[in-house]
Design an enzyme around this catalytic site. Structure first.
Site, PDB file in Angstrom:
ATOM      1  N   ARG A   1       1.962 -12.380  -0.607  1.00 53.53           N
ATOM      2  CA  ARG A   1       0.633 -12.690  -0.077  1.00 53.53           C
ATOM      3  C   ARG A   1       0.039 -13.953  -0.677  1.00 53.53           C
ATOM      4  NH1 ARG A   1      -1.661  -8.902   3.830  1.00 53.53           N
ATOM      5  NH2 ARG A   1      -0.071  -7.290   3.955  1.00 53.53           N
TER       6      ARG A   1
ATOM      7  N   LYS B   1      -9.685  -2.425   1.745  1.00 49.16           N
ATOM      8  CA  LYS B   1      -9.391  -1.264   2.596  1.00 49.16           C
ATOM      9  C   LYS B   1     -10.193  -0.037   2.161  1.00 49.16           C
ATOM     10  CE  LYS B   1      -6.166  -3.749   4.562  1.00 49.16           C
ATOM     11  NZ  LYS B   1      -6.306  -4.335   5.886  1.00 49.16           N
TER      12      LYS B   1
ATOM     13  N   TYR C   1      -1.626  -3.464  -6.845  1.00 46.69           N
ATOM     14  CA  TYR C   1      -1.392  -4.168  -5.586  1.00 46.69           C
ATOM     15  C   TYR C   1      -2.656  -4.248  -4.725  1.00 46.69           C
ATOM     16  CZ  TYR C   1      -0.285  -5.234  -0.861  1.00 46.69           C
ATOM     17  OH  TYR C   1      -0.338  -5.807   0.383  1.00 46.69           O
TER      18      TYR C   1
ATOM     19  N   ASP D   1      -9.423  -9.814   9.080  1.00 44.92           N
ATOM     20  CA  ASP D   1      -8.908  -8.473   8.793  1.00 44.92           C
ATOM     21  C   ASP D   1      -9.886  -7.338   9.096  1.00 44.92           C
ATOM     22  OD1 ASP D   1      -6.728  -6.872   7.814  1.00 44.92           O
ATOM     23  OD2 ASP D   1      -7.812  -6.581   5.943  1.00 44.92           O
TER      24      ASP D   1
ATOM     25  N   SER E   1      -1.395  -3.950  10.173  1.00 45.49           N
ATOM     26  CA  SER E   1      -1.042  -4.900   9.127  1.00 45.49           C
ATOM     27  C   SER E   1       0.261  -5.606   9.486  1.00 45.49           C
ATOM     28  CB  SER E   1      -0.852  -4.162   7.801  1.00 45.49           C
ATOM     29  OG  SER E   1      -2.019  -3.452   7.476  1.00 45.49           O
TER      30      SER E   1
ATOM     31  N   ARG F   1       0.836  -1.187   0.000  1.00 48.79           N
ATOM     32  CA  ARG F   1       0.000   0.000   0.000  1.00 48.79           C
ATOM     33  C   ARG F   1       0.875   1.243   0.000  1.00 48.79           C
ATOM     34  NH1 ARG F   1      -1.741   0.612   4.503  1.00 48.79           N
ATOM     35  NH2 ARG F   1      -1.226  -1.377   5.471  1.00 48.79           N
TER      36      ARG F   1
ATOM     37  N   CYS G   1       0.906  -7.790  11.805  1.00 52.63           N
ATOM     38  CA  CYS G   1       1.177  -8.035  13.221  1.00 52.63           C
ATOM     39  C   CYS G   1       0.499  -9.314  13.693  1.00 52.63           C
ATOM     40  CB  CYS G   1       0.733  -6.863  14.072  1.00 52.63           C
ATOM     41  SG  CYS G   1       1.763  -5.399  13.847  1.00 52.63           S
TER      42      CYS G   1
ATOM     43  N   HIS H   1     -10.578  -2.361  11.651  1.00 48.81           N
ATOM     44  CA  HIS H   1      -9.492  -3.216  11.132  1.00 48.81           C
ATOM     45  C   HIS H   1      -9.265  -4.340  12.137  1.00 48.81           C
ATOM     46  CE1 HIS H   1      -5.085  -3.284   9.455  1.00 48.81           C
ATOM     47  NE2 HIS H   1      -5.869  -4.114   8.805  1.00 48.81           N
TER      48      HIS H   1
HETATM   49  O1  SAT Z   1      -2.623  -4.813   1.220  1.00 50.16           O
HETATM   50  S1  SAT Z   1      -3.693  -4.780   2.190  1.00 50.16           S
HETATM   51  O2  SAT Z   1      -3.922  -3.391   2.583  1.00 50.16           O
HETATM   52  O3  SAT Z   1      -4.896  -5.342   1.640  1.00 50.16           O
HETATM   53  C1  SAT Z   1      -3.238  -5.692   3.544  1.00 50.16           C
HETATM   54  C2  SAT Z   1      -2.829  -4.852   4.680  1.00 50.16           C
HETATM   55  O4  SAT Z   1      -1.878  -4.068   4.552  1.00 50.16           O
HETATM   56  O5  SAT Z   1      -3.450  -4.955   5.753  1.00 50.16           O
HETATM   57 MN    MN Z   2      -5.259  -5.450   7.152  1.00 50.16          MN
END
Ligand code: SAT
Ligand code: MN
Length: 593
Positions: A378, A217, A208, A286, A259, A80, A261, A237
């Site tokens: 991922r 998100k 991405y 998530d 993210s 991101r 963690c 989140h």
């Molecule tokens: O890439 S995402 O934003 O979907 C995953 C994350 O960073 O929590």
């Molecule tokens: Mn996330």
């Protein structure tokens, strides 16, 4: 035009609002063809075949990994990008000091300029999707228009995509409009823009995950948090899990960690041998949408239908249920590709392959200096693959939440677990959360930054008003969840983790649940309620001596003095909008220290 796609996507929707918006986007972007995704199996096969034909995906070894595919993103497009992410509201104050703001008028003009003609010779995919279980009053519809096949195939896993969404939408105009154009992936033309007043997202220049899968998100957090504030619910989140005791009692908790963690690992946790008969069920890993129910409790749904999980470090010990979930029908992004058509990453169960291709497609051997898999590589896997998927994940009423847990990645200062004194103290704990930065976002890794409720990159409006909304939610609930703070990442003087983490987190979870049900002891400290040695299940962990437990739970006044000053940096930034309750909580903490 690909032969493989010639027979699909012929049937446009009949919803007039959707039709006219799609026509508008097509007139702008000038695609060669429009495909309306219906979510069918036939369509899925044709899309995968076309993606392989175009080199967007590589088909993995179908004997070992049936239905699995591999994708390499552009090396400059792997995470991101918070600096290119904007909240575009008429008034800047509505975006607040923690978001990038842009004037919606000029920003739209700029984005439409970039999008103009950008799909010439390409296919425009219309991807209707439903966030949340069909029939749930909490579920919402979004439609993403994209020229990325990779996005279509990921959205198909991450959300309930196609006909089911159009049925939920009917003739309504209430859906999130998401326009996504790859352009040429030049980072200079990368913008992820949210127009909450119009329930709209425009994202250009990135393929991405978090930038391009607009249901995740962009809609389910940034736009949904805005909608939730207006409509009296919360978009957070947070993972959601259910703990079942040996006698069948189920308790649901939701937990916010930034993210990378360990949300996915925690959501899929397998209790260790000590907890024979206990089960942990996953509702989501998530995002949680939560609203007070008629029973006075906070009810949560997972709006998603899949897991977009971090690959490195995932193995049979850290997350066996994730390993089972990614054996089929999974897309792997930016991991390493082995000669036998399977995949590998740092921290995989298999030893490093003698040779493979790294995430950039370069030959890699164990002697190579660089990592084989990108740290933010991922997997995208359907949640139905998870053997411990909670049956309640499909319940339109959601699950009642008894505990909310905040946590960050902190090498020092913050104890393993403590409980807030009450709701507003808990909101203060969430508001002051800090965590080390990770590879999920572009930028430096390992620096502690404030990340309130793990929402710093995802709150779609003014953070001070977001805190106000959290405080106000208390009044809408007769039985609010108890609030806790955890830190799995504390280290000793030698830099060694003090807590084993992963499945052993069940011990922390057990204390949390017993606290919610009024059956576990605790002692009052300056930070909150903490378990004493005798309140905490330590059996079968020989390394966890009373001295080590004390080290894990220690509250060092010098560290906390520094911590409060660091917390002040965020508070000062949003001082103008900060609810006074939080200022009082800070004063009370200082006084207790
Ligand atoms: O890439 S995402 O934003 O979907 C995953 C994350 O960073 O929590
Ligand atoms: Mn996330």
């Amino acid at each position: 035009m690909s032969q493989t796609l010639s027979s699909i996507g012929l049937q446009p929707a009949t919803n007039p609002h959707l039709l006219s918006w799609v026509q508008e986007c097509a007139a702008l972007t000038q695609p060669e063809r429009i495909i309306w995704c219906d979510g069918s199996q036939e369509e899925c096969e044709a899309l995968y075949a076309a993606a392989v034909e175009q080199g967007v995906l590589i088909r993995l070894n179908q004997e070992k990994l049936p239905g699995c595919y591999y994708h390499r993103s552009h090396p400059s497009d792997v995470a991101r990008v918070e600096q290119c992410t904007y909240i575009c509201t008429s008034a800047e104050v509505d975006a607040g000091p923690t978001n990038n703001w842009a004037d919606p008028g000029p920003m739209r003009e700029k984005l439409l300029g970039l999008a103009r003609g950008s799909m010439r010779g390409r296919i425009l995919y219309v991807v209707p999707y439903l966030m949340g279980p069909p029939g749930s009053p909490l579920s919402r519809v979004g439609v993403e228009i994209t020229d990325s096949l990779y996005v279509v195939l990921n959205m198909r896993i991450m959300a309930r995509m196609g006909r089911v969404a159009l049925e939920a939408l009917g003739d309504s105009n209430d859906f999130n409009r998401g326009l996504h154009c790859l352009l040429n992936l030049d980072p200079a033309n990368r913008f992820i823009c949210h127009f909450p007043e119009r329930n709209e997202v425009i994202s250009v220049g990135s393929g991405y995950g978090g930038n391009a899968l607009l249901g995740k998100k962009c809609f389910a957090l940034r736009i949904a948090s805005w909608l939730g504030r207006q409509e009296g619910w919360m978009a957070e989140h947070m993972l959601i899990l259910g703990v079942e005791s040996p006698d069948g009692e189920k308790t649901f908790v939701a937990a916010a960690f930034p993210s990378q963690c360990g949300k996915t690992n925690f959501a899929m946790m397998v209790p260790p041998a000590r907890f024979a008969g206990w089960k942990v069920w996953t509702v989501g890993d998530d995002i949680a949408w939560m609203k007070p129910g008629p029973d006075g409790r906070l009810h949560a749904i997972n709006p998603e239908a899949g897991y977009f999980g971090v690959a490195p470090g995932t193995n049979a010990r850290t997350n066996p249920n994730a390993m089972r979930s990614i054996q089929r029908d999974t897309i792997f992004t930016n991991v390493a590709l082995k000669p036998d058509g399977t995949v590998w990453w740092e921290g995989h169960d298999d030893p490093p392959p003698a040779e493979c291709l790294d995430w950039k497609g370069q030959p890699w051997t164990p002697g190579s200096k660089e990592k084989a898999a990108h740290p933010n590589s991922r997997f995208t896997a359907p949640m139905r693959n998870n053997p411990m998927l909670a049956p309640e994940a499909e319940d339109p009423r959601g699950v009642p939440i008894d505990a909310l847990i905040f946590g960050g990645r902190r090498p020092n200062t913050v104890p393993l677990v403590f409980q807030a004194f009450h709701w507003s103290h808990g909101v203060f704990l969430g508001a002051t959360m800090g965590s080390e930065t990770t590879a999920a976002a572009a930028g430096a890794v390992g620096q502690v930054r404030r990340d309130p409720m793990a929402m710093l990159p995802f709150c779609g409006y003014n953070m001070g008003r977001y805190f106000r909304h959290w405080l106000d939610m208390r009044k809408r609930m007769k039985y609010p969840p108890r609030i806790f703070h955890v830190n799995w990442f504390r280290r000793d003087g030698n830099g060694t983790f003090l807590w084993p983490g992963y499945g052993e987190n069940m011990r922390v979870l057990r204390w949390i649940i017993d606290r919610c049900r009024g059956r576990a002891g605790a002692c009052e400290t300056a930070l909150g309620w903490v378990p004493r040695w005798e309140d905490f299940d330590t059996a079968g962990l020989p390394d966890l001596t009373p001295a080590r437990f004390e080290e894990l739970q220690a509250m060092n006044p010098d560290e906390w003095r520094r911590e409060i000053l660091q917390q002040d940096e965020l508070f000062m930034n949003i001082y103008q909008f900060l609810p006074k309750e939080l200022i009082f909580q800070r004063e009370l903490l200082v006084a207790r220290l």
